[in-house]
Design a protein around this motif. Structure first.
Motif, PDB file in Angstrom:
ATOM      1  N   GLN A  87       0.810  -1.225   0.000  1.00  0.00           N
ATOM      2  CA  GLN A  87       0.000   0.000   0.000  1.00  0.00           C
ATOM      3  C   GLN A  87       0.839   1.268   0.000  1.00  0.00           C
ATOM      4  O   GLN A  87       0.316   2.367  -0.163  1.00  0.00           O
ATOM      5  N   HIS A  88       2.127   1.096   0.221  1.00  0.00           N
ATOM      6  CA  HIS A  88       3.033   2.235   0.241  1.00  0.00           C
ATOM      7  C   HIS A  88       2.890   3.007  -1.079  1.00  0.00           C
ATOM      8  O   HIS A  88       2.910   2.419  -2.155  1.00  0.00           O
ATOM      9  N   PRO A  89       2.735   4.334  -1.002  1.00  0.00           N
ATOM     10  CA  PRO A  89       2.540   5.097  -2.241  1.00  0.00           C
ATOM     11  C   PRO A  89       3.722   4.891  -3.197  1.00  0.00           C
ATOM     12  O   PRO A  89       4.871   4.840  -2.782  1.00  0.00           O
ATOM     13  N   ARG A  90       3.376   4.775  -4.482  1.00  0.00           N
ATOM     14  CA  ARG A  90       4.417   4.507  -5.484  1.00  0.00           C
ATOM     15  C   ARG A  90       4.417   5.626  -6.520  1.00  0.00           C
ATOM     16  O   ARG A  90       3.358   6.151  -6.865  1.00  0.00           O
ATOM     17  N   ASP A  91       5.584   5.958  -7.012  1.00  0.00           N
ATOM     18  CA  ASP A  91       5.652   6.933  -8.086  1.00  0.00           C
ATOM     19  C   ASP A  91       5.990   6.232  -9.402  1.00  0.00           C
ATOM     20  O   ASP A  91       6.507   6.830 -10.318  1.00  0.00           O
ATOM     21  N   TRP A  92       5.731   4.950  -9.462  1.00  0.00           N
ATOM     22  CA  TRP A  92       6.011   4.204 -10.699  1.00  0.00           C
ATOM     23  C   TRP A  92       4.857   3.258 -10.983  1.00  0.00           C
ATOM     24  O   TRP A  92       4.085   2.916 -10.091  1.00  0.00           O
ATOM     25  N   ARG A  93       4.726   2.862 -12.235  1.00  0.00           N
ATOM     26  CA  ARG A  93       3.713   1.873 -12.614  1.00  0.00           C
ATOM     27  C   ARG A  93       4.431   0.598 -13.067  1.00  0.00           C
ATOM     28  O   ARG A  93       5.512   0.669 -13.647  1.00  0.00           O
ATOM     29  N   GLY A  94       3.831  -0.532 -12.783  1.00  0.00           N
ATOM     30  CA  GLY A  94       4.519  -1.772 -13.110  1.00  0.00           C
ATOM     31  C   GLY A  94       3.608  -2.830 -13.718  1.00  0.00           C
ATOM     32  O   GLY A  94       2.398  -2.845 -13.497  1.00  0.00           O
ATOM     33  N   LEU A  95       4.233  -3.678 -14.512  1.00  0.00           N
ATOM     34  CA  LEU A  95       3.533  -4.799 -15.133  1.00  0.00           C
ATOM     35  C   LEU A  95       4.352  -6.058 -14.905  1.00  0.00           C
ATOM     36  O   LEU A  95       5.549  -6.088 -15.211  1.00  0.00           O
ATOM     37  N   ILE A  96       3.732  -7.071 -14.344  1.00  0.00           N
ATOM     38  CA  ILE A  96       4.449  -8.333 -14.108  1.00  0.00           C
ATOM     39  C   ILE A  96       3.869  -9.430 -14.999  1.00  0.00           C
ATOM     40  O   ILE A  96       2.655  -9.544 -15.135  1.00  0.00           O
ATOM     41  N   LEU A  97       4.769 -10.173 -15.631  1.00  0.00           N
ATOM     42  CA  LEU A  97       4.356 -11.144 -16.654  1.00  0.00           C
ATOM     43  C   LEU A  97       4.601 -12.576 -16.183  1.00  0.00           C
ATOM     44  O   LEU A  97       5.617 -12.857 -15.546  1.00  0.00           O
ATOM     45  N   PHE A  98       3.684 -13.449 -16.524  1.00  0.00           N
ATOM     46  CA  PHE A  98       3.833 -14.868 -16.172  1.00  0.00           C
ATOM     47  C   PHE A  98       3.657 -15.714 -17.434  1.00  0.00           C
ATOM     48  O   PHE A  98       2.610 -15.658 -18.078  1.00  0.00           O
ATOM     49  N   ASP A  99       4.688 -16.475 -17.755  1.00  0.00           N
ATOM     50  CA  ASP A  99       4.659 -17.272 -18.982  1.00  0.00           C
ATOM     51  C   ASP A  99       5.208 -18.667 -18.672  1.00  0.00           C
ATOM     52  O   ASP A  99       5.747 -18.893 -17.577  1.00  0.00           O
ATOM     53  N   ALA A 100       5.063 -19.588 -19.606  1.00  0.00           N
ATOM     54  CA  ALA A 100       5.665 -20.932 -19.502  1.00  0.00           C
ATOM     55  C   ALA A 100       5.219 -21.657 -18.245  1.00  0.00           C
ATOM     56  O   ALA A 100       6.002 -22.357 -17.603  1.00  0.00           O
ATOM     57  N   LEU A 101       3.962 -21.517 -17.870  1.00  0.00           N
ATOM     58  CA  LEU A 101       3.493 -22.081 -16.601  1.00  0.00           C
ATOM     59  C   LEU A 101       3.409 -23.593 -16.621  1.00  0.00           C
ATOM     60  O   LEU A 101       3.279 -24.221 -15.570  1.00  0.00           O
ATOM     61  N   ASP A 102       3.493 -24.203 -17.814  1.00  0.00           N
ATOM     62  CA  ASP A 102       3.523 -25.666 -17.851  1.00  0.00           C
ATOM     63  C   ASP A 102       4.838 -26.180 -17.280  1.00  0.00           C
ATOM     64  O   ASP A 102       4.990 -27.368 -17.019  1.00  0.00           O
ATOM     65  N   ARG A 103       5.804 -25.267 -17.054  1.00  0.00           N
ATOM     66  CA  ARG A 103       7.087 -25.686 -16.475  1.00  0.00           C
ATOM     67  C   ARG A 103       7.038 -25.712 -14.949  1.00  0.00           C
ATOM     68  O   ARG A 103       8.054 -25.949 -14.308  1.00  0.00           O
ATOM     69  N   THR A 104       5.901 -25.401 -14.359  1.00  0.00           N
ATOM     70  CA  THR A 104       5.857 -25.342 -12.905  1.00  0.00           C
ATOM     71  C   THR A 104       5.747 -26.720 -12.265  1.00  0.00           C
ATOM     72  O   THR A 104       6.126 -26.892 -11.123  1.00  0.00           O
ATOM     73  N   SER A 105       5.215 -27.697 -13.009  1.00  0.00           N
ATOM     74  CA  SER A 105       5.075 -29.028 -12.422  1.00  0.00           C
ATOM     75  C   SER A 105       4.904 -30.078 -13.510  1.00  0.00           C
ATOM     76  O   SER A 105       4.465 -29.760 -14.605  1.00  0.00           O
ATOM     77  N   ASN A 106       5.263 -31.324 -13.173  1.00  0.00           N
ATOM     78  CA  ASN A 106       5.067 -32.426 -14.109  1.00  0.00           C
ATOM     79  C   ASN A 106       3.807 -33.221 -13.801  1.00  0.00           C
ATOM     80  O   ASN A 106       3.617 -34.301 -14.334  1.00  0.00           O
ATOM     81  N   VAL A 107       3.003 -32.692 -12.922  1.00  0.00           N
ATOM     82  CA  VAL A 107       1.771 -33.390 -12.528  1.00  0.00           C
ATOM     83  C   VAL A 107       0.596 -32.461 -12.834  1.00  0.00           C
ATOM     84  O   VAL A 107       0.594 -31.304 -12.410  1.00  0.00           O
TER      85      VAL A 107
END
Lengths: 450, 467
Positions: free
Chosen positions: B156-176
């Protein structure tokens, strides 16, 4: 009981039992006469060779025994000829599957020759509109196509060869423009060498097109006259003064060539009779058509009919000569559930093309395909086998239908003359667009949709 | 040298390779099909696409300020934003966990939701210059759970920047499967959580099969699915991409290709005019300049512009950019070798052989994503399609008498393998590898038929063979 359909399989079986001896023969003809009875025609040299003669005799005896009333008695079953060609003349002739030098020679009672494929014409493109069944909007589609091409500035020649149910000309010509004569008149007069100066009386110009020209040659003239009596004579062969014979499709071809010379059209549209009919066979196979549009409804009657025809082309080994010219047109596509209707139609069309006309593409050798041996995880495809074949989904394939939608405003042929005269391009395009685009592509026109 | 030969050289010099392993793409290769724009928008939290449609490409490209700048007005909301990877195919253990961390974490009963929030917290903390426990992922999640207030204050700390976080290749997270779905579901919940903080955005790239499964069954999931965007490539998109690459070929090569379509320059990069990005006569005729009007002597085998895309399609009618570009590159090479004097840079026979290359690449990709697929489909080598399903089944049963469980694997098994061969068949169909016709027979699109070594049935037997 052995019936007609058993003849070829039994012949193949019997010959297979004598395969070695048969390879000694330069050629062997299996002659099926008009009544469907089989005789063997062999080279004259066999008669002088006692060993071979006996061998052929044994074959004839076995055939007589197994074919019963579909074979001649063995003592009358062998004919000798100097060479193969004269023995085949005027008959349908094609190789027997599985044998290199054995041909079936079929004597047919009709002139219809579905297996005699004239080479494609080099001049103006000839496009035949054909359907296995009538009443599918074939003539209407032809009229719309003629109109479209003329609007694109083409000179279009239209021939009504649906002689038994003529009607195309009335859709393209108002009554006052109907010409004096029709194709039937020319064919009858040709028998008595009386066609001089007749050509002009066969041709009328349609009033439908603004930019280009549509020349119409109808089945009969403004006054049909004794149409039935003439119709019964049109497919007569002509016997010339020197005794030579010209069959009716050659005569028709001559008429077409004369018309083309006179009119210099860019394209010729031919309305063929429906069904596996003699006139139709002439239109489809004898006139050197560059494109044969096969109108189809999604239903057994359509597909059974086309299957018979395609199978015959395959059996008589002309599939390769014919298949490149064919194109399925989905006719009268209903308003509702079009996507499902068309996918069903495409699947059926694909089914019969695949099993009759497309090449078999053999699988590549098994070593050519698999993971690369270097362990790099890459897959290797070391061989590509090609042929004249298509995926079902291939939009450029002959089985992939060009589409004509059903529309109430075009439901009756009679009204067409009135309709087209006032119709707007958009409506024609929305109903016939896919067909018009397809034909346009063949003729090198720009697509109407861009 | 003829013009055709010069064009051929130019095609070969152009950057047509498309695979992305996390490296920043070269500026000239960046192409944004009009329809992909909505996938890049900040409110598209979930972006769905099959293998090779650009998920990893955009994950890499969006992280580059230079490349974001090239998107221009098309993506003005991306200007000045800071982009960070929250999961990707490249290992970055400080930024996000890897397969092993997920595995241990789940074994110990952890909730993936926490782990993903930990990923976000590390990013935000680092940017804010705050120190939070980061010696291990266990430490960060433990901190989040034991001191939730500190975590909330950080966010909640005030920010003076904007951000974008990306998530890809999620099939690599597990073999089950089950676990992978839990992990993705946890991520989507974390994305919902992140939505409540202004200025922070997330984008999750999902494979179609992941998106189709039950990862969206949690409260409020509809807030994410409502703006779901899809990455698909229509024919004109693929041609646009091709020309984007072509006009940026180096030196005189690019210049020659730009002679066919008017590209404009912007800071050293060549950009296509609008009518080369849509299905227009301009785009069609541009390809005609390279490949001629027909796929044969005349129109009967089709038009190269449409042929080259549709013959690379899978059973769902989709063509991947990589297949397309590879096929074109291969066609240029093959034309140079076999038809150097041809009137066009690309000979139609060479375009056909392009399928061979595209098949090779496609099967390699499939093998990476779904190792069970080549195990199963290789067994069909030598068969002809269309065929009845029982014929396929017989081959599989002979090779794997114990059923699909016998298939050797070191990664994810077929999703429905537990349902036996019927499940395998369904998976193959869902992935576009096979098609079932109305009469029940099985067909295979050429892209895979060629790649797996099958033949095609036909009534006309090839001459000089058999008999």
């Amino acid at each position: 009981m052995t019936t007609f359909d058993g003849i070829l399989p039994i012949v193949a079986e019997v010959l297979d039992g004598h395969r070695e001896a048969m390879t000694e023969l330069d050629w062997l003809l299996i002659n099926r006469d008009l009544n469907g009875r089989v005789r063997l025609i062999v080279p004259e040299t066999v008669e002088a060779d006692p060993v071979m003669r006996d061998h052929v005799r044994v074959v004839a005896e076995q055939l007589a025994e197994r074919l019963g009333c579909h074979a001649y008695p063995a003592d009358r079953a062998i004919l000798y000829e100097i060479s193969r060609e004269p023995a085949c003349q005027d008959a349908t002739c094609y190789p027997l599957d599985g044998f290199d030098r054995v041909w079936i020679v079929d004597r047919l009672a009709t002139e219809g020759r579905w297996e005699r494929i004239a080479p494609e014409t080099e001049g103006a493109r000839r496009i035949v509109f054909f359907s296995i069944k009538g009443g599918v909007g074939r003539s209407t589609a032809l009229a719309a196509t003629a109109w479209h091409l003329a609007q694109a500035g083409k000179r279009v020649l239209v021939l009504d060869l649906d002689l038994e149910s003529p009607g195309l000309s009335s859709s393209l010509l108002p009554p006052e423009r109907q010409p004096k004569y029709g194709i039937t008149d020319w064919l009858v007069e040709d028998l008595v060498d009386n066609t001089d100066g007749m050509l002009d009386g066969l041709i009328a110009m349609s009033n439908l097109s603004h930019d280009g020209e549509i020349y119409v040659v109808p089945a009969h003239g403004a006054d049909p006259g004794e149409y039935i009596a003439k119709l019964g004579r049109v497919w007569m062969p002509k016997v010339k003064s020197d005794g030579s014979r010209e069959d009716w499709s050659a005569r028709l071809q001559r008429l077409l060539t004369d018309l083309e010379q006179r009119l210099q059209p860019d394209v010729v549209l031919i309305d063929s009779r429906a069904g596996i009919d003699e006139v139709a066979s002439t239109c489809v196979t004898d006139l050197g058509a560059n494109l044969v549009l096969l109108f189809a409804l999604e239903g057994d009657q359509t597909w059974n009919g086309y299957r018979l025809l395609f199978d015959y082309w395959r059996q008589t080994r002309v599939a390769e000569a014919m298949r490149e010219r064919l194109q399925i047109v989905a006719a009268l596509v209903p308003e509702l559930e079009r996507v499902a209707y068309l996918s069903g139609l495409r699947e059926h069309a694909y089914g019969i093309f695949v099993y009759s006309l497309y090449d078999e593409i053999a699988p590549p050798s098994t070593e050519a395909i698999g993971p690369t041996p270097d362990g790099s995880q890459r897959w290797r495809v070391g061989e590509l086998v090609e042929g004249w074949s298509f995926d079902e989904a291939d939009t450029g394939a002959p089985h992939h239908p060009w589409v004509v939608y059903w529309h109430r405003s075009f439901a009756g042929l009679r009204s067409l003359q009135g309709r087209l005269a006032v119709i707007d391009r958009q409506e024609v395009n929305s109903i016939f667009g896919s067909l018009l685009d397809g034909v346009g592509t063949v003729l090198g026109l720009e697509s109407i949709h861009d | 040298m003829t013009e055709a030969q010069a064009l051929r050289e130019a095609i070969l010099a152009a950057p047509l390779e498309t695979s992305n392993f996390g490296e920043t793409p070269r500026p000239g290769t960046l192409y944004l099909p009009p329809s992909h724009l909505k996938a890049l928008r900040l409110d598209a939290h979930v972006v769905v696409g099959s293998r090779g449609v650009g998920k990893s490409f955009w994950t890499a490209a969006l992280q580059s300020a230079e490349l974001r700048g090239l998107l221009g007005t098309a993506a003005s909301e991306l200007a000045g934003i800071e982009v960070h990877a929250g999961f990707a195919n490249r290992e970055a253990i400080a930024d996000y966990p890897n397969t092993d961390v997920f595995s241990v974490f789940l074994d110990q009963g952890g909730d993936p939701y926490d782990l993903w929030r930990a990923v976000v917290l590390r990013w935000v903390a680092e940017r804010a210059g705050q120190s939070i426990p980061s010696e291990s992922w266990a430490a960060t999640t433990a901190w989040l759970r034991s001191d939730p207030e500190a975590a909330a204050r950080l966010m909640q700390h005030p920010r003076d920047w904007r951000g974008l976080i990306l998530f890809d290749a999620l099939d690599r997270t597990s073999n089950v499967w089950q676990r992978m779905d839990d992990i993705v579901r946890g991520l989507l919940r974390a994305v919902l959580w992140l939505k409540t903080f202004p200025g922070l955005h997330a984008k999750v790239f999902l494979r179609e099969d992941q998106a189709e499964r039950t990862v969206f069954n949690f409260p409020d999931a509809s807030k994410l699915t409502a703006t779901k965007a899809e990455l698909t490539w229509a024919r004109h998109d693929l041609h646009g991409l091709l020309w984007q690459r072509l006009v940026n070929a180096p030196d005189r090569h690019g210049q020659r290709l730009r002679g066919i379509c008017r590209a404009r320059e912007d800071s050293g990069i060549w950009l296509l005019p609008d009518d080369m990005k849509r299905e227009t006569d301009t785009q069609r005729s541009a390809f005609g300049r390279l490949a001629g009007p027909w796929m044969g002597r005349d129109r009967r085998r089709g038009v190269p512009y449409t042929w080259s895309v549709s013959h690379l399609a899978d059973g769902r009618g989709q063509t991947s950019p990589r297949s397309f570009l590879a096929a074109i590159h291969q066609a240029a090479e093959d034309s140079g070798e076999r038809y150097p004097q041809h009137d066009y840079a690309l000979h139609y026979e060479s375009l056909k052989r392009g399928i061979q290359k595209a098949s090779e690449i496609r099967v390699t990709e499939v093998a990476e994503d779904y190792p069970w697929v080549p195990e199963v489909l290789s067994e069909l080598k030598g068969m002809n399609v269309p065929c009845v399903y029982e014929e396929m089944l017989a081959r599989w049963c002979e090779r794997f008498p114990g059923g699909p469980q016998d298939i050797h694997l070191d990664r994810l098994p077929a999703q429905h393998a537990t349902r036996g061969w019927e499940g395998i068949r369904e998976d193959l169909q869902r992935l576009g590898l096979i098609e079932t016709k109305k009469d029940g027979r099985i067909d295979m699109p050429d892209l895979y038929r060629v790649g797996f070594g099958l033949g095609r049935k036909g009534g006309v037997k090839p001459r000089n063979r058999g008999s």
